[in-house]
Design a protein around this motif. Structure first.
Motif, PDB file in Angstrom:
ATOM      1  N   LYS A   1     -92.656   2.353  38.144  1.00  0.00           N
ATOM      2  CA  LYS A   1     -93.877   1.692  37.963  1.00  0.00           C
ATOM      3  C   LYS A   1     -94.320   1.295  36.416  1.00  0.00           C
ATOM      4  CE  LYS A   1     -98.705   2.362  39.047  1.00  0.00           C
ATOM      5  NZ  LYS A   1     -99.897   3.131  39.536  1.00  0.00           N
ATOM      6  N   ASP A   2     -93.881   2.256  35.793  1.00  0.00           N
ATOM      7  CA  ASP A   2     -94.146   1.853  34.008  1.00  0.00           C
ATOM      8  C   ASP A   2     -93.071   2.653  33.280  1.00  0.00           C
ATOM      9  OD1 ASP A   2     -95.008   1.668  31.746  1.00  0.00           O
ATOM     10  OD2 ASP A   2     -96.864   2.912  31.902  1.00  0.00           O
ATOM     11  N   PRO A   3     -92.095   1.568  32.888  1.00  0.00           N
ATOM     12  CA  PRO A   3     -91.138   2.282  32.095  1.00  0.00           C
ATOM     13  C   PRO A   3     -91.393   2.629  30.649  1.00  0.00           C
ATOM     14  CG  PRO A   3     -90.572  -0.084  32.446  1.00  0.00           C
ATOM     15  CD  PRO A   3     -91.961   0.269  33.228  1.00  0.00           C
ATOM     16  N   THR A   4     -92.601   2.222  30.325  1.00  0.00           N
ATOM     17  CA  THR A   4     -92.708   2.088  28.722  1.00  0.00           C
ATOM     18  C   THR A   4     -92.184   3.476  28.097  1.00  0.00           C
ATOM     19  OG1 THR A   4     -94.838   2.572  29.088  1.00  0.00           O
ATOM     20  CG2 THR A   4     -94.318   0.452  28.796  1.00  0.00           C
ATOM     21  N   ALA A   5     -92.168   4.658  28.922  1.00  0.00           N
ATOM     22  CA  ALA A   5     -92.214   5.950  28.203  1.00  0.00           C
ATOM     23  C   ALA A   5     -90.542   6.034  27.878  1.00  0.00           C
ATOM     24  CB  ALA A   5     -92.194   6.809  29.302  1.00  0.00           C
ATOM     25  N   ILE A   6     -89.649   5.255  28.298  1.00  0.00           N
ATOM     26  CA  ILE A   6     -88.176   5.425  27.877  1.00  0.00           C
ATOM     27  C   ILE A   6     -87.961   4.344  26.743  1.00  0.00           C
ATOM     28  CG2 ILE A   6     -87.516   6.358  30.392  1.00  0.00           C
ATOM     29  CD1 ILE A   6     -86.258   3.770  30.952  1.00  0.00           C
ATOM     30  N   LEU A   7     -88.603   3.667  26.430  1.00  0.00           N
ATOM     31  CA  LEU A   7     -88.440   2.396  25.722  1.00  0.00           C
ATOM     32  C   LEU A   7     -87.890   3.030  24.230  1.00  0.00           C
ATOM     33  CD1 LEU A   7     -90.868  -0.435  26.481  1.00  0.00           C
ATOM     34  CD2 LEU A   7     -88.365  -0.056  27.401  1.00  0.00           C
ATOM     35  N   PRO A   8     -88.617   4.021  23.883  1.00  0.00           N
ATOM     36  CA  PRO A   8     -88.223   4.548  22.497  1.00  0.00           C
ATOM     37  C   PRO A   8     -86.701   5.121  22.489  1.00  0.00           C
ATOM     38  CG  PRO A   8     -90.411   5.173  22.973  1.00  0.00           C
ATOM     39  CD  PRO A   8     -89.846   4.584  24.089  1.00  0.00           C
ATOM     40  N   ILE A   9     -86.299   5.710  23.714  1.00  0.00           N
ATOM     41  CA  ILE A   9     -84.995   6.066  23.896  1.00  0.00           C
ATOM     42  C   ILE A   9     -83.883   4.879  23.881  1.00  0.00           C
ATOM     43  CG2 ILE A   9     -83.404   7.001  25.610  1.00  0.00           C
ATOM     44  CD1 ILE A   9     -86.063   8.359  26.941  1.00  0.00           C
ATOM     45  N   LEU A  10     -84.182   4.056  24.598  1.00  0.00           N
ATOM     46  CA  LEU A  10     -83.575   2.871  24.412  1.00  0.00           C
ATOM     47  C   LEU A  10     -83.365   2.021  22.823  1.00  0.00           C
ATOM     48  CD1 LEU A  10     -84.144   0.999  27.682  1.00  0.00           C
ATOM     49  CD2 LEU A  10     -82.550   3.030  27.129  1.00  0.00           C
ATOM     50  N   GLU A  11     -84.463   2.366  22.228  1.00  0.00           N
ATOM     51  CA  GLU A  11     -84.730   1.617  20.961  1.00  0.00           C
ATOM     52  C   GLU A  11     -83.579   2.599  20.110  1.00  0.00           C
ATOM     53  OE1 GLU A  11     -85.965  -1.033  18.206  1.00  0.00           O
ATOM     54  OE2 GLU A  11     -86.815  -0.950  20.302  1.00  0.00           O
ATOM     55  N   ASN A  12     -83.579   3.915  20.067  1.00  0.00           N
ATOM     56  CA  ASN A  12     -82.570   4.646  19.385  1.00  0.00           C
ATOM     57  C   ASN A  12     -81.195   4.230  19.558  1.00  0.00           C
ATOM     58  OD1 ASN A  12     -84.831   5.988  18.315  1.00  0.00           O
ATOM     59  ND2 ASN A  12     -84.743   7.695  19.445  1.00  0.00           N
TER      60      ASN A  12
END
Length: 366
Positions: free
Chosen positions: A174-185
């Motif tokens: 529903k809302d994947p924004t929580a994992i975006l910092p992981i992908l950014e790293n």
């Protein structure tokens, strides 16, 4: 023919029993193997054998998880010290943590961090995400900077919103924004395995939130060739869906081309055989241009309706006036992930997201 469930062999169980007895002298090796090979063992499928093994192992371990997990730590340390790598049969280790460690967050997370260096824990962490969402997201972000590549991979693979064959994580879909910092790293990670996992996570997000992926593409473009490759692989669903912004990004919109002479060489295909077809594509532009070639296979569903699945053929630059004859085969070999139904099917040729020629063929049970 060897079956996947056959990875649980007598030799494997002997090795596992030896490993546990080495660090836990109370472990009864012979009784363990006897309990494994029950009268019904031969009828168990792969996942059933995994669960059966975990349950039997538990009866030979200390009943309290904090004591049992320390034994698992010792076994894994020994396996790593001997430079062994875990095969699929070793998923019994993460499965044990998943089955008995859920009430013990800190101990389980510590165990996952170690065990995944031997055998991936991407499936076993899923119940922990549901039970401890905030703590797991924080753990994944911490793992994304871990010195071991398999732990970094677990941070992205374990948190995928749509990890295949795994427990669903509705709040991340529903809302994947929580994992975006992981992908950014991880976007410039030195490991190709980790970068591919990042791309797969992005592709998962694209299925529900294409705008988020478009934003990632624009943010990450031209950082490095590796990051560009992540973007391309992570955009594969959007490319197959002919998303206009992705087509434009890769210069695949507004092309001038002709597709001719679609030849279905096997108009009658038996289940188990292959469809053979060919066609010609020509760049009719006065300029060089990129052409992405795909074909859409319209599979018959159980309700008699057709559903299209897109397969990539190639993507390359065509010179002005250049023609190319494409020949392909599509297997209808029986597989566990798709059931085939006899009847009329269709195939189409797709260029830069535009569906062109469509042909018919018949799939039979003969």
């Amino acid at each position: 023919m060897s079956l996947i469930k056959d990875i649980y062999s007598h030799r494997f169980y002997q090795d596992i029993a030896d490993q546990f007895h080495q660090v836990y002298s109370s472990f009864d090796k012979q009784k363990f193997i006897t309990r494994i090979f029950t009268d019904t063992f031969k009828d168990l499928e792969w996942k059933q054998r995994t669960k059966h093994t975990t349950a039997v192992l538990h009866t030979f371990m200390p009943s309290e998880f904090p004591e049992a997990v320390q034994i698992i730590h010792k076994v894994i340390h020994n396996l790593l010290a001997s430079n062994r790598t875990g095969g699929l049969e070793h998923v019994i280790f993460p499965d044990y943590i998943e089955t008995y460690g859920l009430p013990h967050f800190d101990l389980s997370i510590e165990a996952f961090e170690l065990v995944t260096q031997f055998i991936t824990c991407e499936f076993a962490v899923r119940p922990f995400i549901l039970k401890y969402p905030e703590q797991m997201i924080q753990t994944f972000e911490k793992w994304s900077t871990h010195p071991h590549e398999q732990v970094r991979r677990l941070s992205s693979e374990g948190s995928r919103p749509r990890l295949p064959w795994a427990m669903a994580i509705p709040f991340l879909k529903k809302d994947p924004t929580a994992i975006l910092p992981i992908l950014e790293n991880l976007k410039t990670d030195p490991s190709e395995t980790v970068r591919r996992s990042v791309a797969n996570s992005i592709n998962d997000i694209a299925k529900d939130h294409p705008d988020i992926v478009i934003a990632i593409v624009n943010k990450w473009k031209n950082i490095s060739p590796h990051t560009d490759a992540i973007i391309k692989h992570g955009s594969r669903t959007l490319l197959k869906q002919a998303h206009p912004q992705i087509l434009k990004y890769y210069g695949l919109e507004g092309a001038h081309f002709d597709v001719t002479d679609l030849d279905i060489k096997t108009p009658l295909v038996s289940i188990g055989d292959s469809l053979a077809f060919s066609f010609w594509v020509t760049n009719t532009s006065s300029h060089t241009q990129s052409l992405r070639l795909e074909y859409g296979l319209y599979y018959m569903k159980s309700n008699g309706l057709l559903a299209r699945k897109v397969f990539k053929i190639s993507e390359r630059t065509y010179q002005s006036g250049e023609s190319n004859n494409i020949e392909r085969r599509q297997s209808f070999k029986v597989i566990t992930t798709r059931k085939f139904y006899s009847g009329s099917h269709k195939i189409s040729i797709i260029v830069n997201g535009e569906e062109t020629l469509i042909g018919d063929f018949e799939l039979t049970n003969d």
